[in-house]
Design a protein around this motif. Structure first.
Motif, PDB file in Angstrom:
ATOM      1  N   UNK A 165     -18.984 -31.799 -47.434  1.00 30.67           N
ATOM      2  CA  UNK A 165     -18.287 -31.525 -48.694  1.00 30.67           C
ATOM      3  C   UNK A 165     -17.517 -32.749 -49.151  1.00 30.67           C
ATOM      4  N   UNK A 166     -16.875 -33.435 -48.195  1.00 27.49           N
ATOM      5  CA  UNK A 166     -16.151 -34.649 -48.543  1.00 27.49           C
ATOM      6  C   UNK A 166     -17.064 -35.711 -49.118  1.00 27.49           C
ATOM      7  N   UNK A 167     -18.233 -35.891 -48.508  1.00 27.08           N
ATOM      8  CA  UNK A 167     -19.191 -36.857 -49.038  1.00 27.08           C
ATOM      9  C   UNK A 167     -19.650 -36.463 -50.434  1.00 27.08           C
ATOM     10  N   UNK A 168     -19.818 -35.153 -50.644  1.00 30.56           N
ATOM     11  CA  UNK A 168     -20.178 -34.683 -51.977  1.00 30.56           C
ATOM     12  C   UNK A 168     -19.090 -34.977 -52.989  1.00 30.56           C
ATOM     13  N   UNK A 169     -17.846 -34.837 -52.585  1.00 26.87           N
ATOM     14  CA  UNK A 169     -16.734 -35.147 -53.482  1.00 26.87           C
ATOM     15  C   UNK A 169     -16.706 -36.627 -53.841  1.00 26.87           C
ATOM     16  N   UNK A 174     -14.717 -37.910 -57.220  1.00 29.26           N
ATOM     17  CA  UNK A 174     -13.347 -37.422 -57.036  1.00 29.26           C
ATOM     18  C   UNK A 174     -12.410 -38.587 -56.715  1.00 29.26           C
ATOM     19  N   UNK A 175     -11.195 -38.538 -57.245  1.00 25.55           N
ATOM     20  CA  UNK A 175     -10.229 -39.598 -56.982  1.00 25.55           C
ATOM     21  C   UNK A 175      -9.841 -39.645 -55.511  1.00 25.55           C
ATOM     22  N   UNK A 221     -10.490 -43.117 -45.293  1.00 21.97           N
ATOM     23  CA  UNK A 221     -10.115 -44.056 -46.351  1.00 21.97           C
ATOM     24  C   UNK A 221     -10.211 -43.381 -47.714  1.00 21.97           C
ATOM     25  N   UNK A 222     -11.231 -42.528 -47.881  1.00 18.57           N
ATOM     26  CA  UNK A 222     -11.445 -41.864 -49.172  1.00 18.57           C
ATOM     27  C   UNK A 222     -10.397 -40.790 -49.459  1.00 18.57           C
ATOM     28  N   UNK A 223      -9.683 -40.313 -48.436  1.00 16.88           N
ATOM     29  CA  UNK A 223      -8.591 -39.375 -48.728  1.00 16.88           C
ATOM     30  C   UNK A 223      -7.437 -40.063 -49.439  1.00 16.88           C
ATOM     31  N   UNK A 224      -7.339 -41.388 -49.274  1.00 19.32           N
ATOM     32  CA  UNK A 224      -6.237 -42.165 -49.856  1.00 19.32           C
ATOM     33  C   UNK A 224      -4.887 -41.572 -49.477  1.00 19.32           C
ATOM     34  N   UNK A 271      -4.986 -44.114 -55.711  1.00 19.06           N
ATOM     35  CA  UNK A 271      -3.756 -43.336 -55.551  1.00 19.06           C
ATOM     36  C   UNK A 271      -2.705 -44.079 -54.721  1.00 19.06           C
ATOM     37  N   UNK A 272      -3.129 -44.720 -53.649  1.00 18.18           N
ATOM     38  CA  UNK A 272      -2.173 -45.409 -52.777  1.00 18.18           C
ATOM     39  C   UNK A 272      -1.442 -46.503 -53.534  1.00 18.18           C
ATOM     40  N   UNK A 273      -2.187 -47.335 -54.266  1.00 21.70           N
ATOM     41  CA  UNK A 273      -1.564 -48.420 -55.021  1.00 21.70           C
ATOM     42  C   UNK A 273      -0.653 -47.886 -56.121  1.00 21.70           C
ATOM     43  N   UNK A 274      -1.068 -46.784 -56.758  1.00 26.91           N
ATOM     44  CA  UNK A 274      -0.250 -46.209 -57.818  1.00 26.91           C
ATOM     45  C   UNK A 274       1.084 -45.700 -57.262  1.00 26.91           C
ATOM     46  N   UNK A 275       1.023 -45.047 -56.097  1.00 29.44           N
ATOM     47  CA  UNK A 275       2.247 -44.529 -55.486  1.00 29.44           C
ATOM     48  C   UNK A 275       3.167 -45.676 -55.064  1.00 29.44           C
ATOM     49  N   UNK A 276       2.593 -46.711 -54.448  1.00 27.09           N
ATOM     50  CA  UNK A 276       3.404 -47.846 -54.020  1.00 27.09           C
ATOM     51  C   UNK A 276       4.020 -48.566 -55.210  1.00 27.09           C
ATOM     52  N   UNK A 277       3.255 -48.692 -56.304  1.00 25.74           N
ATOM     53  CA  UNK A 277       3.780 -49.335 -57.518  1.00 25.74           C
ATOM     54  C   UNK A 277       4.917 -48.513 -58.111  1.00 25.74           C
ATOM     55  N   UNK A 278       4.741 -47.193 -58.129  1.00 30.15           N
ATOM     56  CA  UNK A 278       5.776 -46.311 -58.668  1.00 30.15           C
ATOM     57  C   UNK A 278       7.056 -46.412 -57.839  1.00 30.15           C
ATOM     58  N   UNK A 279       6.899 -46.399 -56.501  1.00 29.82           N
ATOM     59  CA  UNK A 279       8.074 -46.485 -55.636  1.00 29.82           C
ATOM     60  C   UNK A 279       8.775 -47.832 -55.780  1.00 29.82           C
ATOM     61  N   UNK A 280       7.997 -48.898 -55.939  1.00 27.40           N
ATOM     62  CA  UNK A 280       8.578 -50.222 -56.121  1.00 27.40           C
ATOM     63  C   UNK A 280       9.360 -50.300 -57.424  1.00 27.40           C
ATOM     64  N   UNK A 281       8.760 -49.766 -58.503  1.00 24.67           N
ATOM     65  CA  UNK A 281       9.434 -49.792 -59.805  1.00 24.67           C
ATOM     66  C   UNK A 281      10.712 -48.956 -59.771  1.00 24.67           C
TER      67      UNK A 281
END
Length: 428
Positions: A165-169, A174-175, A221-224, A271-281
């Motif tokens: 299912x994960x591979x299908x996602x 899927x993000x 890795x794909x779970x981010x 998602x990981x980069x977006x969260x880290x950028x948000x926390x940094x800002x």
């Protein structure tokens, strides 16, 4: 050569039990717990509202009760595993007594408590841990019937639907991948604490093992999931620390971080980069690190630890104490941020924070005695000596629901490991 000798009383007990029991190949019931591990949220799979029910409801927890009833007097154990169970049961009883004592005190004295939530949350958390203990007994019985390697083979078989299912996602764009789980971080937990260790322990050919590990790492890795990545690094660090090679372990951790960063950089909007950028800002603007998820995990242990400045924290709040005294644990801003990610029933995400708060110093010491006994039961060189420290580190900020299977799996493996082969042995 590792010393894999088991206590003689354990070996004698297991040999006697094995002689009385039917062959492991015919004991299909012992296979079911391992197949059920990926189904960590039946409420999600059945479409129930997680805010009013439970975000996690593992199939293993529900299976444990009929399993114990059906096995009945045929349940297997060792001297070490029985001691672990007794320590855990003593901790549970301590927390239940403290819940009743606190309930009486809250009805008599003026305490900063949401006393209306005491009984429902105490029963909810007490039942959750009771199902966790039942899961521990179930896993140890299954291990002693089938053997560690064959149990791990069934873990891998049970994970196949979720992996597919994960591979299908992934193929559907899927993000973030979440498989059968209610959120990606929960699938990451399954991969880190169940599937990937099983790849190392199951009797597999070398090529099959390599393919399974690569697939598991790719889906991780794909779970981010930043917490999932961190938990995997805990295992890497604990592995080298157990071998007395902490410096080499730090090098491998740094390399893993560099490789993960390089791969994530191929998709800069992840998602990981977006969260880290948000926390940094946010830190630059307010001086605080703050997504609700981060605050929930960070303060889940810090909040209960801060209660040790008064007598109540030392005594213990009993089951449900994190909900009843939620507003006393945190500042209003922190409490509001955690509520945003918790839904209607606010609780903390740190398993260790919960146990400290529920049991107080005495109850938590009893609980830790079970961890200590399991760890000391494990022969040097066994994978459980790596997984238990990694799990403990992860449970400082995560794994809060006490009926989740991962802690109980590894306590069971550790407590019965004197009867299991060295994890470095593989069938090629």
């Amino acid at each position: 050569m590792h010393d894999m000798s088991a206590p003689r009383e354990d070996i004698a007990a297991d040999t006697t039990l094995a002689a009385r029991s039917k062959p492991a190949a015919l004991d299909a019931l012992a296979v079911l717990p391992w197949l059920a591990i990926p189904y960590d949220s039946l409420t999600y799979l059945l479409g129930a509202d997680a805010n009013t029910t439970s975000q996690t409801l593992p199939l293993t927890a529900l299976l444990s009760v009929p399993y114990l009833i059906l096995q009945g007097p045929r349940l297997r154990s060792t001297a070490s595993s029985r001691q672990v169970i007794l320590w855990i049961c003593a901790a549970w009883l301590t927390m239940m007594v403290l819940a009743m004592v606190n309930s009486v005190a809250e009805s008599v004295f003026y305490l900063p408590a949401d006393d209306a939530m005491r009984m429902p949350t105490a029963m909810r958390q007490g039942l959750s841990m009771a199902l966790g203990i039942a899961s521990l007994v179930m896993f140890q019985d299954a291990l002693l019937r089938l053997g560690l390697q064959h149990c791990m083979r069934w873990v891998m078989v049970g994970a196949v639907p979720g992996l597919m299912l994960g591979m299908g996602q992934v193929l559907m764009g899927a993000d973030r991948v979440q498989g059968m789980s209610s959120e990606p971080s929960h699938m990451a937990d399954m991969l880190v604490f169940s599937f990937l260790p099983a790849c190392m322990l199951a009797p597999l050919r070398k090529r099959t093992r390599q393919i399974a590990v690569v697939a598991g790492l790719a889906l991780l890795l794909a779970t981010l999931s930043t917490t999932g990545f961190l938990k995997a690094l805990f295992i890497v660090g604990a592995f080298f620390a157990a071998r007395g090679q902490l410096g080499r372990g730090l090098m491998w951790v740094a390399l893993a971080i560099a490789i993960s960063y390089a791969l994530l950089s191929l998709y800069p909007d992840n998602y990981v980069f977006l969260i880290l950028s948000f926390m940094s800002a946010m830190y630059e603007q307010t001086g605080e690190l703050g997504t609700g998820s981060f605050i929930d995990r960070f303060f889940g242990f810090v909040g209960p630890l801060s209660q040790l400045t008064n007598w109540h924290g030392w005594l213990g709040f009993g089951f449900g104490g994190d909900t009843v005294y939620f507003d006393s644990l945190f500042s209003p801003e922190t409490a509001d941020a955690i509520r945003e990610v918790k839904g209607e029933i606010a609780a903390i995400s740190s398993l260790q924070g919960k146990m400290l708060m529920y049991g107080g110093v005495a109850g938590y010491a009893i609980y830790l005695a079970a961890w200590r006994r399991a760890f000391l039961s494990t022969p040097r060189g066994h994978l459980a000596r790596v997984m238990l420290p990694a799990l403990f580190a992860a449970s400082l900020f995560s794994l809060g629901p006490t009926f989740l299977p991962y802690l109980w799996i590894w306590l069971a493996i550790a407590a019965t490991s004197g009867n299991q082969p060295d994890f470095t042995h593989h069938v090629e």
